[in-house]
Write a protein that holds these residues in place. Structure first.
Motif, PDB file in Angstrom:
ATOM      1  N   UNK A   1      -3.723   2.670 -10.184  1.00  0.00           N
ATOM      2  CA  UNK A   1      -4.484   3.205  -9.712  1.00  0.00           C
ATOM      3  C   UNK A   1      -4.231   5.086  -8.335  1.00  0.00           C
ATOM      4  N   UNK A   2      -2.756   5.159  -9.448  1.00  0.00           N
ATOM      5  CA  UNK A   2      -2.361   6.234  -8.726  1.00  0.00           C
ATOM      6  C   UNK A   2      -2.763   7.607  -9.616  1.00  0.00           C
ATOM      7  N   UNK A   3      -3.832   7.166 -10.456  1.00  0.00           N
ATOM      8  CA  UNK A   3      -4.500   8.726 -11.444  1.00  0.00           C
ATOM      9  C   UNK A   3      -5.573   8.331 -10.995  1.00  0.00           C
ATOM     10  N   UNK A   4      -6.042   7.441  -9.875  1.00  0.00           N
ATOM     11  CA  UNK A   4      -7.355   7.858  -9.820  1.00  0.00           C
ATOM     12  C   UNK A   4      -7.524   8.736  -8.305  1.00  0.00           C
ATOM     13  N   UNK A   5      -6.636   9.179  -7.121  1.00  0.00           N
ATOM     14  CA  UNK A   5      -6.480   9.886  -5.986  1.00  0.00           C
ATOM     15  C   UNK A   5      -6.659  11.170  -6.580  1.00  0.00           C
ATOM     16  N   UNK A   6      -7.274  11.305  -5.154  1.00  0.00           N
ATOM     17  CA  UNK A   6      -7.917  12.287  -4.346  1.00  0.00           C
ATOM     18  C   UNK A   6      -6.679  13.481  -4.646  1.00  0.00           C
TER      19      UNK A   6
ATOM     20  N   UNK B   1      -1.617  -5.657  -6.031  1.00  0.00           N
ATOM     21  CA  UNK B   1      -2.339  -5.018  -4.835  1.00  0.00           C
ATOM     22  C   UNK B   1      -2.621  -3.959  -4.337  1.00  0.00           C
ATOM     23  N   UNK B   2      -1.350  -2.904  -4.705  1.00  0.00           N
ATOM     24  CA  UNK B   2      -1.800  -1.473  -4.628  1.00  0.00           C
ATOM     25  C   UNK B   2      -3.341  -0.892  -5.473  1.00  0.00           C
ATOM     26  N   UNK B   3      -3.899  -0.125  -3.670  1.00  0.00           N
ATOM     27  CA  UNK B   3      -4.563   0.303  -4.424  1.00  0.00           C
ATOM     28  C   UNK B   3      -4.285   2.173  -4.346  1.00  0.00           C
ATOM     29  N   UNK B   4      -5.791   2.867  -4.197  1.00  0.00           N
ATOM     30  CA  UNK B   4      -5.661   3.943  -4.346  1.00  0.00           C
ATOM     31  C   UNK B   4      -5.385   4.655  -3.025  1.00  0.00           C
ATOM     32  N   UNK B   5      -5.716   3.829  -1.729  1.00  0.00           N
ATOM     33  CA  UNK B   5      -5.859   4.214  -0.174  1.00  0.00           C
ATOM     34  C   UNK B   5      -4.698   4.645  -0.222  1.00  0.00           C
ATOM     35  N   UNK B   6      -4.006   3.022  -0.437  1.00  0.00           N
ATOM     36  CA  UNK B   6      -1.967   3.280  -0.234  1.00  0.00           C
ATOM     37  C   UNK B   6      -1.364   4.634  -0.952  1.00  0.00           C
ATOM     38  N   UNK B   7      -1.594   4.319  -2.061  1.00  0.00           N
ATOM     39  CA  UNK B   7      -1.238   6.062  -2.956  1.00  0.00           C
ATOM     40  C   UNK B   7      -1.485   6.867  -2.074  1.00  0.00           C
TER      41      UNK B   7
ATOM     42  N   UNK C   1      -1.878   7.432   1.102  1.00  0.00           N
ATOM     43  CA  UNK C   1      -1.498   7.681   2.243  1.00  0.00           C
ATOM     44  C   UNK C   1       0.189   7.978   2.006  1.00  0.00           C
ATOM     45  N   UNK C   2       0.712   7.450   1.173  1.00  0.00           N
ATOM     46  CA  UNK C   2       1.805   7.917   0.952  1.00  0.00           C
ATOM     47  C   UNK C   2       2.118   8.614   0.270  1.00  0.00           C
ATOM     48  N   UNK C   3       1.654   9.863  -0.794  1.00  0.00           N
ATOM     49  CA  UNK C   3       1.585  11.426  -0.719  1.00  0.00           C
ATOM     50  C   UNK C   3       1.264  11.886   0.455  1.00  0.00           C
ATOM     51  N   UNK C   4       0.520  11.416   1.796  1.00  0.00           N
ATOM     52  CA  UNK C   4       0.147  12.525   2.754  1.00  0.00           C
ATOM     53  C   UNK C   4       1.553  12.534   3.425  1.00  0.00           C
ATOM     54  N   UNK C   5       1.973  11.303   3.697  1.00  0.00           N
ATOM     55  CA  UNK C   5       3.579  10.793   3.781  1.00  0.00           C
ATOM     56  C   UNK C   5       4.406  12.193   3.763  1.00  0.00           C
ATOM     57  N   UNK C   6       4.502  12.160   2.159  1.00  0.00           N
ATOM     58  CA  UNK C   6       6.023  12.930   1.885  1.00  0.00           C
ATOM     59  C   UNK C   6       5.500  14.397   2.255  1.00  0.00           C
ATOM     60  N   UNK C   7       4.237  14.790   2.185  1.00  0.00           N
ATOM     61  CA  UNK C   7       3.811  16.390   2.903  1.00  0.00           C
ATOM     62  C   UNK C   7       4.860  16.086   4.259  1.00  0.00           C
ATOM     63  N   UNK C   8       3.946  15.145   5.103  1.00  0.00           N
ATOM     64  CA  UNK C   8       3.976  15.374   6.643  1.00  0.00           C
ATOM     65  C   UNK C   8       6.218  15.215   6.540  1.00  0.00           C
TER      66      UNK C   8
END
Length: 381
Positions: free
Chosen positions: A161-166, A114-120, A122-129
Motif C-alpha cells: 500500500x505504501x507504493x500507492x500513496x499520494x 490491515x495497513x492501508x493507504x490512509x494510514x501510510x 497519515x504517517x508521512x504527514x506526521x513525520x513532516x509535522x
C-alpha cells in the motif's frame, strides 16, 4: 501437526476476471473442528500454489503466523534482521534508529494485513509535522516501502500500500557544487605551498574520485605504483574507529587507474612516511595505511575535515565539501567525453544509471558538442 491445502479459483464480477485462492488446513482444534486459513487475490494458479507451498513449509517448521494476526512491527523486525547482513555499519545504525524512533511507534501496532493507504499517508504527514527534513522522511519511507515489498513478494499481503500513496516524500537534492580544472589547480597549488599534511588525501580524491572512507582506509599493499592502479578493498568508518574489509557496496570493491603525476606524488609520500616511521620508532603502529597520522594510526574524518576547511578558506575559492571533490572528478571526466560507463566504474556506482542520474545536468552542455561533431562528420565538405 497435519498440514494440508488446496488451490481454487473464483470470479470477481465487478472486475470481470478470475482470481485464485489457497486454503491451508492446520489440523483440528480442541473441539475437533478443522483449522483453516484462506488467502485470496492471486493472479494465477501457479502463484497461488507457490504461496501455498511456502505457507506449508512455515507451518511444518512451526513458524507460520496467520497474516491477519501478524503485526507490522513484528514483521518489520524480522525483515530487518534478514536484510542487515547486506548493509554497512552506518546504514544499519541509521535504519535501526528510523525503526525505533519513527516507524515502530507509529505503525508497529497495526496488523500487517490491515495497513492501508490512509494510514501510510497519515504517517508521512506526521513525520513532516515533526519538522524532519524531506530527505530524512524519504529515507524512513524507503524502509517502510522495502519491508512491504518483501511482504508482498512473500504473499503475506496482497499488495504494497505504501507504493500507492499520494504524498510520497521527495528527496530535494541540493545543487551539486564542483570546481573547474583551473580552480582545482589553484587549490592544489595553495595547499602545496602551505606544505599541509593530508595534501595526498585531497590529491587522491581529485585524481581517482574515491570516497573519503576509501581514501582513509587505503593500504600500500592495495597500491600498484608500477601499473598505476589502486584496488579499493578497505574503508575507514565515519567515526574513524574501525577499519573495515570490503567497501560500501559490492561494486565499490574495484580497481582505479591513476596518472603519472599521482604515481610520483605517492612515491615521494612513501619516502616521507618511511622517515616518520624511523623517527617514531617503537611508538609507530603500522596499519599499512597510505593516509595516516605521524605514528601510523588512522586519520579521523574530523581531523581531515578540519584541514580541508582551513585550506578551503586560504584558497578563497567558492566553498564545496570534501565529497564534492568526487563530483568534481566525475564532472571533469564527463566534460572531456569519457564514457559514462568508465566514470561509473571509477566511482564504484552500482549501475551506470546512478551515474547518469547524478550528472544529468552536464549532458545538455555535451549535446552541443555532439551536434557539432555529427555536423563535421556528415555535412562539412
Amino acid at each position: 501437526m497435519t498440514v494440508a491445502g488446496y488451490v481454487g479459483k473464483y470470479f470477481v464480477k465487478k472486475e470481470n476476471k478470475e482470481l485464485y485462492f489457497y486454503t491451508l488446513t492446520l489440523g483440528k482444534d480442541s473441539n475437533g473442528k478443522r483449522i483453516q486459513i484462506r488467502k485470496r487475490g492471486f493472479k494465477s494458479e501457479r502463484e497461488a500454489k507457490r504461496a501455498l507451498r511456502e505457507a506449508q513449509v512455515q507451518a511444518d517448521k512451526g513458524s507460520y503466523c496467520e497474516p491477519s494476526k501478524l503485526t507490522y512491527g513484528e514483521f518489520l523486525i524480522e525483515w530487518f534482521r534478514g536484510k542487515s547482513s547486506n548493509y554497512g555499519t552506518q546504514t544499519i545504525k541509521s535504519t535501526e534508529s528510523y525503526i525505533r524512533l519513527h516507524i515502530k511507534p507509529q505503525l508497529g501496532q497495526y496488523p500487517l494485513a490491515k495497513l492501508n493507504i490512509i494510514i501510510i499517508e497519515r504517517f508521512v504527514n506526521d513525520l513532516r509535522e515533526k519538522g524532519l527534513a524531506e530527505g530524512t522522511i524519504k529515507r524512513i519511507f524507503n524502509v517502510v516501502t522495502a519491508s512491504l515489498n518483501s511482504a508482498e513478494r512473500k504473499d503475506v499481503i496482497a499488495r504494497n500500500v505504501a507504493s500507492r500513496i499520494d504524498n510520497k516524500p521527495k528527496d530535494k537534492r541540493k545543487d551539486m557544487q564542483i570546481w573547474n580544472a583551473n580552480e582545482v589547480r589553484h587549490f592544489l597549488h595553495t595547499i602545496r605551498k602551505e606544505e599541509v599534511r593530508y595534501y595526498e588525501a585531497f590529491h587522491l580524491a581529485l585524481a581517482t574520485g574515491m570516497r573519503q572512507g576509501e581514501i582513509l582506509g587505503l593500504r600500500w599493499r592495495d597500491v600498484d605504483l608500477e601499473r598505476g592502479v589502486i584496488s579499493v578493498r578497505q574503508t575507514l568508518s565515519h567515526d574513524g574507529k574501525e577499519l573495515r574489509a570490503g567497501a560500501k557496496t559490492t561494486t565499490s570493491i574495484r580497481t582505479i587507474s591513476f596518472d603519472v603525476d599521482t604515481i610520483q606524488m605517492l612515491e615521494k609520500w612513501m619516502r616521507r612516511q618511511q622517515q616518520e616511521k624511523d623517527d617514531a620508532g617503537a611508538m609507530y603502529i603500522n596499519h599499512d595505511l597510505v593516509i595516516c597520522t605521524t605514528v601510523g594510526t588512522p586519520t579521523t574524518p574530523r581531523n581531515l575535515s578540519r584541514t580541508w576547511y582551513n585550506m578551503l578558506k586560504k584558497s578563497e575559492l567558492h566553498p564545496i565539501t570534501f565529497h564534492d571533490l568526487r563530483h568534481t572528478h566525475a564532472s571533469l571526466l564527463l566534460k572531456n567525453n569519457v564514457h559514462p560507463k568508465i566514470v561509473s566504474e571509477r566511482l564504484g556506482h552500482a549501475s551506470i544509471q546512478i551515474t547518469l542520474d547524478l550528472y544529468s545536468h552536464l549532458f545538455p552542455n555535451m549535446q552541443e558538442g555532439a551536434a557539432h561533431l555529427i555536423g563535421e562528420q556528415l555535412f562539412r565538405t
